[in-house]
Design a protein around this motif. Structure first.
Motif, PDB file in Angstrom:
ATOM      1  N   ALA A   1       0.834  -1.210   0.000  1.00 60.47           N
ATOM      2  CA  ALA A   1       0.000   0.000   0.000  1.00 60.47           C
ATOM      3  C   ALA A   1       0.866   1.257   0.000  1.00 60.47           C
ATOM      4  CB  ALA A   1      -0.930  -0.010   1.213  1.00 60.47           C
ATOM      5  N   THR A   2       1.925   1.252   0.810  1.00 62.97           N
ATOM      6  CA  THR A   2       2.832   2.409   0.872  1.00 62.97           C
ATOM      7  C   THR A   2       3.533   2.617  -0.465  1.00 62.97           C
ATOM      8  OG1 THR A   2       3.220   2.047   3.236  1.00 62.97           O
ATOM      9  CG2 THR A   2       4.828   3.397   2.068  1.00 62.97           C
TER      10      THR A   2
ATOM     11  N   GLN B   1       1.140   3.999  -3.263  1.00 58.76           N
ATOM     12  CA  GLN B   1       0.830   5.429  -3.110  1.00 58.76           C
ATOM     13  C   GLN B   1       2.044   6.299  -3.429  1.00 58.76           C
ATOM     14  OE1 GLN B   1      -2.271   6.566  -2.843  1.00 58.76           O
ATOM     15  NE2 GLN B   1      -2.758   4.366  -2.947  1.00 58.76           N
ATOM     16  N   SER B   2       3.241   5.827  -3.053  1.00 61.87           N
ATOM     17  CA  SER B   2       4.460   6.568  -3.381  1.00 61.87           C
ATOM     18  C   SER B   2       4.658   6.643  -4.896  1.00 61.87           C
ATOM     19  CB  SER B   2       5.666   5.895  -2.725  1.00 61.87           C
ATOM     20  OG  SER B   2       6.880   6.504  -3.126  1.00 61.87           O
TER      21      SER B   2
ATOM     22  N   ILE C   1       2.335   6.304  -7.265  1.00 66.50           N
ATOM     23  CA  ILE C   1       1.271   7.132  -7.864  1.00 66.50           C
ATOM     24  C   ILE C   1       1.635   8.608  -7.724  1.00 66.50           C
ATOM     25  CG2 ILE C   1      -1.128   7.877  -7.597  1.00 66.50           C
ATOM     26  CD1 ILE C   1      -1.765   4.938  -6.830  1.00 66.50           C
ATOM     27  N   ALA C   2       2.112   9.005  -6.540  1.00 66.54           N
ATOM     28  CA  ALA C   2       2.508  10.403  -6.322  1.00 66.54           C
ATOM     29  C   ALA C   2       3.679  10.786  -7.225  1.00 66.54           C
ATOM     30  CB  ALA C   2       2.875  10.609  -4.854  1.00 66.54           C
TER      31      ALA C   2
ATOM     32  N   THR D   1      -3.062  -1.735  -7.836  1.00 69.26           N
ATOM     33  CA  THR D   1      -3.398  -0.372  -7.407  1.00 69.26           C
ATOM     34  C   THR D   1      -2.980   0.653  -8.466  1.00 69.26           C
ATOM     35  OG1 THR D   1      -3.082  -1.042  -5.099  1.00 69.26           O
ATOM     36  CG2 THR D   1      -3.140   1.315  -5.555  1.00 69.26           C
TER      37      THR D   1
ATOM     38  N   ALA E   1      -5.355   3.277 -10.728  1.00 69.38           N
ATOM     39  CA  ALA E   1      -5.085   4.719 -10.761  1.00 69.38           C
ATOM     40  C   ALA E   1      -4.840   5.235 -12.173  1.00 69.38           C
ATOM     41  CB  ALA E   1      -3.861   5.036  -9.892  1.00 69.38           C
TER      42      ALA E   1
END
Length: 347
Positions: A166-167, A170-171, A173-174, A206, A210
């Motif tokens: 999960a971390t 998100q990293s 994607i950012a 994920t 996105a």
């Protein structure tokens, strides 16, 4: 009277400070809104590309192929003028760049899931150089991906920390939002195990949700782990950038087909044959002997492909041919993909 005057002055200062604070907040909000607008615009573009026909389409009677160029793995300085020297592809070839490399910032034994640019030529600190990124995108409207891992990335730990996937997602994607990347090319090579398959099955899922594209870059030594990954992900992996230049078992069309068929994911799959710029003569032979016979061909009605093996070429990498002063392998690959295999000359 003096007390009243001081009260008025303090009120004016408070109002001025509050105005400055509000102005700063508005400026920050506008900046965030602009970045979000840019990302949403790019995401909508990516979705429209995904919704349109891909490798089974024809333009002006010519088959559509893909070409992937790695850049930055040497760590040597590269300028916008250097990138401008790169040959433009034929009109039926879609160009993608892969920037080397983005990797986990944590220690090798305990990755944290926070990804940054590592020692590549396009790194500007932990980020990507925005000027060079713009230069890459200006070459024939190319898409840009970041390569994850790389040949020097350490072996994957036996067990990742709880919440790692999960971390990491998100990293990434950012990072993609900040650099307007089309997606990522998985180029992990050393010590891939079941935990790596588990974590990246979750991460890629994920990323796909996105709107980001994930391609894979297996080699002869890492392909078994990537076969497990594509089996788990199915059609979420639509492009195989195989490091064919390092696989001595590929000597004929059947052996080539067997390699790519092992990654079958159930969806429309782009099979991209990897060539090494550092071995120009060997690469030219591979183009004539292995790429050309394997290229997918348009059917007579001009709407689909005959079931052959390869739908594109990858060259590793820009840095090598820039230093040599000539893009020999790239130009020969363009000839083949442009329908002129008979013009490709061996050494």
């Amino acid at each position: 009277m003096l007390t009243v005057l001081l009260s008025v002055i303090l009120s004016i200062k408070f109002v001025s400070a509050q105005s400055l604070l509000n102005s700063a907040n508005v400026s920050h909000a506008l900046q965030q809104d602009s970045q979000l607008h840019q990302w949403n615009h790019w995401l909508n573009h990516r979705r429209s590309m995904a919704a349109s026909p891909t490798s089974a389409t024809v333009s002006g009677g010519a088959c559509q192929y893909v070409f992937v160029e790695y850049i930055g793995s040497s760590g040597a300085a590269i300028t916008a003028d250097d990138i401008a020297r790169f040959p433009k592809p034929p009109s039926n070839v879609k160009l993608s760049w892969v920037v080397a490399f983005v990797a986990d910032a944590g220690p090798s034994a305990a990755p944290t899931g926070e990804f940054v640019c590592t020692s590549g030529s396009l790194c500007s600190g932990s980020k990507l150089d925005s000027v060079l990124l713009s230069s890459l995108k200006s070459v024939a409207g190319a898409e840009v991906y970041a390569g994850l891992g790389g040949p020097l990335y350490p072996s994957w730990p036996t067990t990742s920390a709880p919440g790692y996937a999960a971390t990491a997602a998100q990293s990434l994607i950012a990072f993609a939002k900040a650099n307007l990347l089309a997606g990522y090319d998985l180029n992990f090579q050393a010590g891939l195990n079941d935990d790596w398959v588990k974590q990246w099955t979750s991460i890629v899922g994920t990323l796909t949700a996105a709107g980001l594209v994930t391609t894979i870059n297996p080699s002869v030594s890492s392909k078994e782990a990537y076969i497990k990954l594509t089996s788990a992900l199915g059609a979420q992996v639509g492009q195989i950038n195989y490091q064919a230049y390092g696989d001595t078992s590929i000597v004929s069309l059947p052996s080539e087909a067997a390699i790519f068929n092992s990654f079958k994911s159930g969806g429309l799959q782009q099979n991209v044959f990897g060539l090494a710029a550092s071995s120009a003569c060997a690469s030219l032979s591979q183009i004539t002997d292995l790429v050309c016979p394997a290229l997918s061909e348009c059917s007579t009605d001009g709407t689909a492909y005959l079931p052959k093996v390869v739908s594109g070429v990858m060259v590793v990498d820009f840095d090598t041919e820039l230093a040599a002063g000539s893009f020999t392998v790239v130009s020969a690959a363009y000839q083949a993909l442009g329908g002129h295999c008979d013009s490709v000359q061996k050494c």
